[in-house]
Design an enzyme around this catalytic site. Sequence first.
Site, PDB file in Angstrom:
ATOM      1  N   LYS A 115       0.807  -1.219   0.000  1.00  0.00           N
ATOM      2  CA  LYS A 115       0.000   0.000   0.000  1.00  0.00           C
ATOM      3  C   LYS A 115       0.842   1.273   0.000  1.00  0.00           C
ATOM      4  O   LYS A 115       0.381   2.331  -0.400  1.00  0.00           O
ATOM      5  CB  LYS A 115      -0.957   0.013   1.205  1.00  0.00           C
ATOM      6  CG  LYS A 115      -2.126  -0.932   1.031  1.00  0.00           C
ATOM      7  CD  LYS A 115      -3.301  -0.525   1.898  1.00  0.00           C
ATOM      8  CE  LYS A 115      -4.353  -1.532   1.863  1.00  0.00           C
ATOM      9  NZ  LYS A 115      -5.444  -1.805   1.407  1.00  0.00           N
ATOM     10  N   LYS A 203      -8.024 -12.394  -9.384  1.00  0.00           N
ATOM     11  CA  LYS A 203      -9.146 -12.397  -8.443  1.00  0.00           C
ATOM     12  C   LYS A 203     -10.153 -11.296  -8.826  1.00  0.00           C
ATOM     13  O   LYS A 203      -9.747 -10.236  -9.303  1.00  0.00           O
ATOM     14  CB  LYS A 203      -8.553 -12.108  -7.062  1.00  0.00           C
ATOM     15  CG  LYS A 203      -9.487 -12.262  -5.910  1.00  0.00           C
ATOM     16  CD  LYS A 203      -8.718 -12.058  -4.602  1.00  0.00           C
ATOM     17  CE  LYS A 203      -9.686 -11.661  -3.512  1.00  0.00           C
ATOM     18  NZ  LYS A 203      -9.041 -11.397  -2.230  1.00  0.00           N
ATOM     19  N   LYS A 206     -13.119  -5.163  -6.698  1.00  0.00           N
ATOM     20  CA  LYS A 206     -13.971  -3.993  -6.920  1.00  0.00           C
ATOM     21  C   LYS A 206     -13.192  -2.862  -7.558  1.00  0.00           C
ATOM     22  O   LYS A 206     -13.761  -1.967  -8.166  1.00  0.00           O
ATOM     23  CB  LYS A 206     -14.641  -3.544  -5.620  1.00  0.00           C
ATOM     24  CG  LYS A 206     -13.717  -3.388  -4.453  1.00  0.00           C
ATOM     25  CD  LYS A 206     -14.501  -3.360  -3.135  1.00  0.00           C
ATOM     26  CE  LYS A 206     -13.547  -3.629  -1.980  1.00  0.00           C
ATOM     27  NZ  LYS A 206     -14.105  -4.349  -0.870  1.00  0.00           N
TER      28      LYS A 206
END
Length: 336
Positions: A115, A203, A206
Amino acid sequence: MKTILTGIRTNSVLTLGNYLGALLPMVRLANKHSKDSHVNIFVPDLHSIISEVDGDLKANIVRTIKYYLAAGLELNENVHFYRQSYVPAHSELCWILNCVATMGETSRMIQYKEKSKGQESCNVGIFDYPILMAADILLYSAEFVPVGEDQFQHIEMARNLAMRFNNRFGETFVVPARTSDQVKFMEVENAIRIRDLLSPEKKMSKSTAAENSKIMLDDEPAKAAKKIMSATTDSLGKVKFDMFNQPGISNLLQIEALVTDTPLQDVISTWAGETRYGDLKKKVAESVSEMLTVFQGRLAEISDEQVYELLEAGEKYANEVAKAKLFDAQKAFKLR
Ligand code: TRP
């Protein structure tokens, strides 16, 4: 009585993949164990704000609780819903654990590395994330913490912090089960990972831009059916469950099994050898659209008031339990 604890971040609407792979298995576990264990289902809203939240966080929280209920979670006096930010002991224990955790071990967290990668100024919350998560778990003496694989390293960190704290100050925290035992508890040898409809080697996520790559829980059922019809398959021309060589077809079989609540093996044998992919797609499209219709109908029946009532009761319980454990930790440092 033992405690099972889990949390799910509510930064946006969930995908069908989140629902089938994370939420539904959790609901099954909760229903199985809530007769003789506390089941704490909390919303880590303070974890949400480390990054952008789509829409209104408060509304997202209410929606997430409704998801659990619409997915069939059975309520009883052992099931507790609460918001992290409504239980101040989480933040307070996080600070104390900050003084036990090291920069080295925290810097090794994969999620932090990913991140913060390429970010010119990464906020400190992203770094502190696993320590707040350890507080979430240790305050309630939770042994089992069902989470996805991407969170296993954080569970290990919570274990390490608990053991270090106990060694230094005497038995204070219950050490959560090691991840191998967590996996056994969750009864998922192979984590369910619903794939991207257009690029099935990835995968379903969203954050993928292409609309047709993912099904969102609030998609119109007919629209979701169309997305299934346009899913990428392969040119082998034979239905077979083989995630490596036929990920698109295998993904459809997996989705069919989960949305119709049929064992995967049964779905595989029903379709084994079928050569017309269109027939399989049509069936899966119907099943998904039916599941969404039922789910969305149930969702619409749950009122916001009902959710707030649950949260208020859960937060009363959570504050009592968490405060008592926080007090032990404060005593260890002679703060009390
Ligand atoms: N990190 C978890 C996730 O992103 C959410 C979470 C926060 C959590 N605190 C937790 C899960 C404590 C279990 C226990 O999915």
